[in-house]
Design a protein around this motif. Structure first.
Motif, PDB file in Angstrom:
ATOM      1  N   VAL A 161      -1.774  33.298  10.998  1.00  0.00           N
ATOM      2  CA  VAL A 161      -1.382  33.461   9.594  1.00  0.00           C
ATOM      3  C   VAL A 161      -1.018  32.102   9.003  1.00  0.00           C
ATOM      4  CG1 VAL A 161       0.354  34.411   8.022  1.00  0.00           C
ATOM      5  CG2 VAL A 161      -0.684  35.878   9.757  1.00  0.00           C
ATOM      6  N   ASN A 162      -0.257  31.297   9.758  1.00  0.00           N
ATOM      7  CA  ASN A 162       0.081  29.949   9.288  1.00  0.00           C
ATOM      8  C   ASN A 162      -1.181  29.108   9.068  1.00  0.00           C
ATOM      9  OD1 ASN A 162       2.854  30.434   9.392  1.00  0.00           O
ATOM     10  ND2 ASN A 162       3.072  29.622  11.454  1.00  0.00           N
ATOM     11  N   ILE A 163      -2.115  29.189  10.016  1.00  0.00           N
ATOM     12  CA  ILE A 163      -3.349  28.409   9.926  1.00  0.00           C
ATOM     13  C   ILE A 163      -4.171  28.841   8.714  1.00  0.00           C
ATOM     14  CG2 ILE A 163      -5.585  27.983  11.035  1.00  0.00           C
ATOM     15  CD1 ILE A 163      -3.226  26.432  12.246  1.00  0.00           C
ATOM     16  N   TYR A 164      -4.324  30.142   8.550  1.00  0.00           N
ATOM     17  CA  TYR A 164      -5.089  30.698   7.421  1.00  0.00           C
ATOM     18  C   TYR A 164      -4.493  30.215   6.098  1.00  0.00           C
ATOM     19  CZ  TYR A 164      -7.239  34.366   4.472  1.00  0.00           C
ATOM     20  OH  TYR A 164      -7.938  35.057   3.502  1.00  0.00           O
ATOM     21  N   ASN A 165      -3.205  30.413   5.938  1.00  0.00           N
ATOM     22  CA  ASN A 165      -2.549  30.059   4.677  1.00  0.00           C
ATOM     23  C   ASN A 165      -2.616  28.555   4.404  1.00  0.00           C
ATOM     24  OD1 ASN A 165      -1.930  32.721   4.165  1.00  0.00           O
ATOM     25  ND2 ASN A 165       0.184  32.575   4.893  1.00  0.00           N
ATOM     26  N   ALA A 166      -2.486  27.753   5.463  1.00  0.00           N
ATOM     27  CA  ALA A 166      -2.530  26.301   5.290  1.00  0.00           C
ATOM     28  C   ALA A 166      -3.911  25.838   4.829  1.00  0.00           C
ATOM     29  CB  ALA A 166      -2.144  25.606   6.605  1.00  0.00           C
ATOM     30  N   PHE A 167      -4.952  26.335   5.465  1.00  0.00           N
ATOM     31  CA  PHE A 167      -6.304  25.895   5.111  1.00  0.00           C
ATOM     32  C   PHE A 167      -6.743  26.433   3.742  1.00  0.00           C
ATOM     33  CE2 PHE A 167      -6.945  24.636   9.591  1.00  0.00           C
ATOM     34  CZ  PHE A 167      -7.540  23.396   9.370  1.00  0.00           C
ATOM     35  N   ILE A 168      -6.222  27.576   3.332  1.00  0.00           N
ATOM     36  CA  ILE A 168      -6.482  28.060   1.971  1.00  0.00           C
ATOM     37  C   ILE A 168      -5.958  27.039   0.966  1.00  0.00           C
ATOM     38  CG2 ILE A 168      -5.712  29.715   0.223  1.00  0.00           C
ATOM     39  CD1 ILE A 168      -7.864  30.981   1.793  1.00  0.00           C
ATOM     40  N   GLN A 169      -4.721  26.595   1.166  1.00  0.00           N
ATOM     41  CA  GLN A 169      -4.106  25.637   0.251  1.00  0.00           C
ATOM     42  C   GLN A 169      -4.889  24.324   0.222  1.00  0.00           C
ATOM     43  OE1 GLN A 169      -1.211  26.264  -1.742  1.00  0.00           O
ATOM     44  NE2 GLN A 169      -1.618  28.356  -1.040  1.00  0.00           N
ATOM     45  N   ILE A 170      -5.273  23.833   1.410  1.00  0.00           N
ATOM     46  CA  ILE A 170      -6.006  22.567   1.493  1.00  0.00           C
ATOM     47  C   ILE A 170      -7.377  22.676   0.835  1.00  0.00           C
ATOM     48  CG2 ILE A 170      -7.197  21.012   3.079  1.00  0.00           C
ATOM     49  CD1 ILE A 170      -4.929  21.330   5.011  1.00  0.00           C
ATOM     50  N   SER A 171      -8.119  23.710   1.198  1.00  0.00           N
ATOM     51  CA  SER A 171      -9.496  23.851   0.718  1.00  0.00           C
ATOM     52  C   SER A 171      -9.560  23.952  -0.797  1.00  0.00           C
ATOM     53  CB  SER A 171     -10.150  25.096   1.347  1.00  0.00           C
ATOM     54  OG  SER A 171     -10.178  25.004   2.749  1.00  0.00           O
ATOM     55  N   LEU A 172      -8.697  24.778  -1.379  1.00  0.00           N
ATOM     56  CA  LEU A 172      -8.765  25.019  -2.813  1.00  0.00           C
ATOM     57  C   LEU A 172      -8.083  23.933  -3.628  1.00  0.00           C
ATOM     58  CD1 LEU A 172      -8.264  28.893  -2.821  1.00  0.00           C
ATOM     59  CD2 LEU A 172     -10.375  27.601  -3.197  1.00  0.00           C
ATOM     60  N   THR A 173      -7.179  23.196  -3.009  1.00  0.00           N
ATOM     61  CA  THR A 173      -6.606  22.031  -3.686  1.00  0.00           C
ATOM     62  C   THR A 173      -7.655  20.930  -3.784  1.00  0.00           C
ATOM     63  OG1 THR A 173      -4.352  22.534  -2.947  1.00  0.00           O
ATOM     64  CG2 THR A 173      -4.806  20.260  -3.600  1.00  0.00           C
ATOM     65  N   GLN A 174      -8.404  20.749  -2.706  1.00  0.00           N
ATOM     66  CA  GLN A 174      -9.452  19.723  -2.685  1.00  0.00           C
ATOM     67  C   GLN A 174     -10.615  20.084  -3.604  1.00  0.00           C
ATOM     68  OE1 GLN A 174     -10.413  19.462   1.494  1.00  0.00           O
ATOM     69  NE2 GLN A 174      -8.775  17.999   1.927  1.00  0.00           N
ATOM     70  N   ASN A 175     -10.970  21.360  -3.659  1.00  0.00           N
ATOM     71  CA  ASN A 175     -12.112  21.775  -4.475  1.00  0.00           C
ATOM     72  C   ASN A 175     -11.888  23.181  -5.050  1.00  0.00           C
ATOM     73  OD1 ASN A 175     -14.547  22.153  -5.715  1.00  0.00           O
ATOM     74  ND2 ASN A 175     -15.782  22.069  -3.854  1.00  0.00           N
ATOM     75  N   PRO A 176     -11.200  23.286  -6.184  1.00  0.00           N
ATOM     76  CA  PRO A 176     -10.939  24.595  -6.786  1.00  0.00           C
ATOM     77  C   PRO A 176     -12.206  25.365  -7.149  1.00  0.00           C
ATOM     78  CG  PRO A 176      -9.568  22.891  -7.792  1.00  0.00           C
ATOM     79  CD  PRO A 176     -10.574  22.194  -6.935  1.00  0.00           C
TER      80      PRO A 176
END
Length: 254
Positions: free
Chosen positions: A71-86
C-alpha cells in the motif's frame, strides 16, 4: 586479472550482504515520508529497483507485512508518477495497466499491485467475484495468503479527488491504522436518511462489492464503524470524482 576478480568478488559480497540488511517495510515508509516532506526519493527508488523476489518473499512473510509494504509503495508511486506527468491521467486505463514500477526483478503496473498482490489475484473488472486464470510466479509468491482485507480500498489512493487520503502504514499497527482511516473516510463519504433508512456512500462499495460481501455487507460495515446509527435497509452509491488531486495526506494519530 586474479586481483581484479578478488576485488569484484569482494564488492559483490558486500552488495549482497548490504541488501540482506535492508528493511523493505521501512524503505516503503521512508519513501512515502520523503514524498510528504518533499525530499528526494532517489535512494528508495534505487533500493526497490535492485530488490530481488527472494528477498521480498523472505522478508514480507505475513499478510500485514505485505499489505503495509505494498500500500505504501502503490501510494508513493502514484504521487511520483502523476506529479512528474499529470497528463498520464488523461488515459486512466493505460495509466493503471502499463508496467512502470521496477521492483523485485519485475516491472509492475498499479493494477498488478492492487489486484494481483493485495487483492489476491482478482480480476479487475468482476465486482470482486472472479479470480484471474493466469497468475505469474512473482504474483503467487508476493500476494497475500488469507482473505482480502476490504479496508485496503480505503487506504489505496489512485490520485483522484474521491480517493481516500494517503497515510503511512505499518504491519505492527495495521489494524488500528486501517480502522482509523476507514472510519474517517466513510464519515466524509456517507450520508444517511433516518426516515427512509437509506445510506448513500462511496462508489468503491459498488465496484468491489465481492470484497465487501455485497450490498448487505457494505451496510453492515457502515453500522459496525458507527457511520450510520442503524443498519441501512438500502444503499446507493455516489459518483466518483476523478479530478486529479495530489498531496492529499492524512496523519494517523498514535
Amino acid at each position: 586479472m586474479k586481483k581484479f576478480l578478488l576485488i569484484l568478488l569482494f564488492f559483490s559480497s558486500t552488495y549482497i550482504f548490504s541488501q540482506e540488511k535492508i528493511n523493505y517495510e521501512s524503505v516503503s515508509q521512508q519513501f512515502l515520508q520523503n514524498i510528504i516532506d518533499k525530499k528526494p526519493v532517489d535512494k528508495q527508488v534505487y533500493i526497490l529497483e535492485k530488490s530481488r523476489l527472494k528477498e521480498l518473499v523472505n522478508q514480507l512473510k505475513t499478510d500485514h507485512q505485505k499489505i503495509a509494504f505494498w500500500v505504501n509503495i502503490y501510494n508513493a508511486f502514484i504521487q511520483i508518477s502523476l506529479t512528474q506527468n499529470p497528463k498520464l491521467y488523461d488515459n486512466r486505463g493505460a495509466f493503471f495497466s502499463n508496467k512502470r514500477i521496477k521492483i523485485a526483478g519485475e516491472t509492475l503496473s498499479f493494477d498488478d499491485i492492487e489486484h494481483g498482490i493485495i487483492r489476491k489475484s482478482r480480476m479487475k473488472i468482476s465486482l470482486g467475484y472472479l479470480r484471474k486464470w493466469f497468475r505469474p510466479k512473482w504474483e503467487r509468491k508476493l500476494r497475500i495468503n488469507g482473505d482480502i482485507d476490504w479496508r485496503i480500498h480505503f487506504a489505496l489512493n489512485c490520485g483522484a479527488k474521491s480517493c481516500p487520503p494517503v497515510a503511512i502504514y505499518s504491519s505492527k499497527n495495521l489494524n488500528k491504522e486501517f480502522d482509523f482511516m476507514t472510519t474517517e473516510y466513510l464519515k466524509e463519504q456517507t450520508t444517511y436518511n433516518k426516515v427512509t433508512k437509506a445510506a448513500k456512500s462511496v462508489a468503491l462499495f459498488s465496484w468491489f462489492r465481492g470484497d465487501f460481501n455485497g450490498k448487505s455487507g457494505a451496510c453492515k460495515i457502515l453500522k459496525k464503524y458507527k457511520i450510520t446509527p442503524k443498519e441501512a435497509k438500502k444503499i446507493e452509491f455516489k459518483n466518483y470524482n476523478w479530478t486529479l488531486l495530489l498531496g492529499n495526506f492524512r496523519e494517523i494519530p498514535n
